[in-house]
Design a protein around this motif. Sequence first.
Motif, PDB file in Angstrom:
ATOM      1  N   ASP A  34       0.832  -1.201   0.000  1.00 58.94           N
ATOM      2  CA  ASP A  34       0.000   0.000   0.000  1.00 58.94           C
ATOM      3  C   ASP A  34       0.868   1.253   0.000  1.00 58.94           C
ATOM      4  N   ARG A  35       2.014   1.148   0.689  1.00 56.32           N
ATOM      5  CA  ARG A  35       2.893   2.311   0.745  1.00 56.32           C
ATOM      6  C   ARG A  35       4.351   1.858   0.626  1.00 56.32           C
ATOM      7  N   VAL A  36       5.083   2.524  -0.260  1.00 59.07           N
ATOM      8  CA  VAL A  36       6.493   2.190  -0.488  1.00 59.07           C
ATOM      9  C   VAL A  36       7.326   3.411  -0.099  1.00 59.07           C
ATOM     10  N   TYR A  37       8.060   3.271   1.009  1.00 54.32           N
ATOM     11  CA  TYR A  37       8.974   4.340   1.398  1.00 54.32           C
ATOM     12  C   TYR A  37      10.312   4.086   0.698  1.00 54.32           C
ATOM     13  N   VAL A  38      10.749   5.023  -0.122  1.00 55.01           N
ATOM     14  CA  VAL A  38      12.091   4.911  -0.702  1.00 55.01           C
ATOM     15  C   VAL A  38      12.993   5.709   0.237  1.00 55.01           C
ATOM     16  N   GLY A  39      13.923   5.006   0.884  1.00 56.45           N
ATOM     17  CA  GLY A  39      14.718   5.640   1.941  1.00 56.45           C
ATOM     18  C   GLY A  39      16.159   5.852   1.510  1.00 56.45           C
ATOM     19  N   VAL A  40      16.535   7.118   1.385  1.00 59.30           N
ATOM     20  CA  VAL A  40      17.926   7.436   1.043  1.00 59.30           C
ATOM     21  C   VAL A  40      18.726   7.435   2.340  1.00 59.30           C
ATOM     22  N   LEU A  41      19.696   6.539   2.367  1.00 59.27           N
ATOM     23  CA  LEU A  41      20.492   6.369   3.581  1.00 59.27           C
ATOM     24  C   LEU A  41      21.529   7.485   3.706  1.00 59.27           C
ATOM     25  N   VAL A  42      21.505   8.164   4.843  1.00 54.24           N
ATOM     26  CA  VAL A  42      22.525   9.194   5.119  1.00 54.24           C
ATOM     27  C   VAL A  42      23.736   8.465   5.668  1.00 54.24           C
ATOM     28  N   ASN A  43      24.826   8.477   4.889  1.00 58.68           N
ATOM     29  CA  ASN A  43      26.034   7.776   5.331  1.00 58.68           C
ATOM     30  C   ASN A  43      27.228   8.736   5.277  1.00 58.68           C
ATOM     31  N   PRO A  44      27.523   9.359   6.424  1.00 53.82           N
ATOM     32  CA  PRO A  44      28.583  10.382   6.421  1.00 53.82           C
ATOM     33  C   PRO A  44      29.957   9.807   6.089  1.00 53.82           C
ATOM     34  N   HIS A  45      30.103   8.469   6.172  1.00 52.64           N
ATOM     35  CA  HIS A  45      31.420   7.864   5.895  1.00 52.64           C
ATOM     36  C   HIS A  45      31.618   7.555   4.407  1.00 52.64           C
ATOM     37  N   LYS A  46      30.557   7.700   3.617  1.00 50.69           N
ATOM     38  CA  LYS A  46      30.663   7.345   2.202  1.00 50.69           C
ATOM     39  C   LYS A  46      30.587   8.621   1.365  1.00 50.69           C
ATOM     40  N   LYS A  47      31.576   8.824   0.499  1.00 47.72           N
ATOM     41  CA  LYS A  47      31.569  10.011  -0.366  1.00 47.72           C
ATOM     42  C   LYS A  47      30.540   9.780  -1.470  1.00 47.72           C
ATOM     43  N   SER A  48      29.632  10.722  -1.624  1.00 53.35           N
ATOM     44  CA  SER A  48      28.605  10.516  -2.645  1.00 53.35           C
ATOM     45  C   SER A  48      28.713  11.557  -3.748  1.00 53.35           C
ATOM     46  N   LEU A  49      28.128  11.242  -4.888  1.00 52.39           N
ATOM     47  CA  LEU A  49      28.110  12.193  -6.010  1.00 52.39           C
ATOM     48  C   LEU A  49      27.062  13.267  -5.736  1.00 52.39           C
ATOM     49  N   PHE A  50      25.851  12.838  -5.407  1.00 53.76           N
ATOM     50  CA  PHE A  50      24.759  13.774  -5.104  1.00 53.76           C
ATOM     51  C   PHE A  50      24.544  13.836  -3.592  1.00 53.76           C
ATOM     52  N   SER A  51      24.164  15.009  -3.100  1.00 53.71           N
ATOM     53  CA  SER A  51      23.853  15.122  -1.670  1.00 53.71           C
ATOM     54  C   SER A  51      22.564  14.344  -1.395  1.00 53.71           C
ATOM     55  N   VAL A  52      22.315  14.066  -0.124  1.00 56.71           N
ATOM     56  CA  VAL A  52      21.088  13.341   0.249  1.00 56.71           C
ATOM     57  C   VAL A  52      19.861  14.134  -0.220  1.00 56.71           C
ATOM     58  N   ASP A  53      19.875  15.448  -0.004  1.00 48.47           N
ATOM     59  CA  ASP A  53      18.714  16.265  -0.409  1.00 48.47           C
ATOM     60  C   ASP A  53      18.506  16.220  -1.922  1.00 48.47           C
ATOM     61  N   GLU A  54      19.602  16.287  -2.669  1.00 46.36           N
ATOM     62  CA  GLU A  54      19.473  16.221  -4.135  1.00 46.36           C
ATOM     63  C   GLU A  54      18.866  14.889  -4.564  1.00 46.36           C
ATOM     64  N   ARG A  55      19.295  13.799  -3.903  1.00 44.16           N
ATOM     65  CA  ARG A  55      18.767  12.479  -4.264  1.00 44.16           C
ATOM     66  C   ARG A  55      17.282  12.371  -3.923  1.00 44.16           C
ATOM     67  N   VAL A  56      16.910  12.895  -2.747  1.00 43.54           N
ATOM     68  CA  VAL A  56      15.489  12.845  -2.349  1.00 43.54           C
ATOM     69  C   VAL A  56      14.639  13.606  -3.371  1.00 43.54           C
ATOM     70  N   ILE A  57      15.103  14.782  -3.774  1.00 44.49           N
ATOM     71  CA  ILE A  57      14.329  15.597  -4.742  1.00 44.49           C
ATOM     72  C   ILE A  57      14.219  14.868  -6.085  1.00 44.49           C
ATOM     73  N   MET A  58      15.347  14.288  -6.528  1.00 48.45           N
ATOM     74  CA  MET A  58      15.355  13.576  -7.819  1.00 48.45           C
ATOM     75  C   MET A  58      14.385  12.397  -7.803  1.00 48.45           C
TER      76      MET A  58
END
Length: 170
Positions: A34-58
């Motif tokens: 009924d509900r699918v939460y897509v959860g972007v994991l905040v991982n301060p130890h992993k260098k990412s290309l996009f910020s967490v906020d950018e990924r959530v918006i995308m």
Amino acid sequence: MKNPSEKTVLYPGSFDPLTLGHLDLIRRAARIFDRVYVGVLVNPHKKSLFSVDERVIMIHRITKDIPQVEVVSFSGLLVDFCRQLGISHILRGLRDSGDFEAEIKVAQGLTVLEPGLDTVFLGTDLRYAFLSSSMVREVAAGGGDVSVFLPEGLAPLVAEKYRELSKADQ
Ligand code: ADP
């Protein structure tokens, strides 16, 4: 807060960036839950290309036609997050036996930590069995066109990120 009779699932991941393989899994999960939460994991130890906020918006933009989907970010323990939101299932994708070996142990550990929290696995669509975010990043870093791997509109954002990074390096 969710209705207690809803069947809910959390699809956690880095989604850096979201690929067509991820999107296929989300669409299929929305037919089951009924509900699918897509959860972007905040991982301060992993260098990412996009910020967490950018990924959530995308992800929010790409999934806006799927009413069951809610995009969130979370940090800390997965079991705590699921308890807070009343989420009863975790979704993970399986591309090959390597995914299975890693994922089954995590799933078993999760049920020990939180009895009743079940992990559901969906096998990848054959079209996307080879596809990973890290492969997309490698191709894009080399200047390749990644539009065949990504939902519409994301490839230019990835290319722009690498242009910014190469400018910052100069
Ligand atoms: P993580 O950093 O947790 O591995 P990913 O963003 O790489 O996060 O993947 C999140 C989930 O999506 C994982 O369960 C992974 O197995 C699954 N997944 C990744 N790529 C695909 C794909 N091409 N097809 C199906 N599932 C996938």
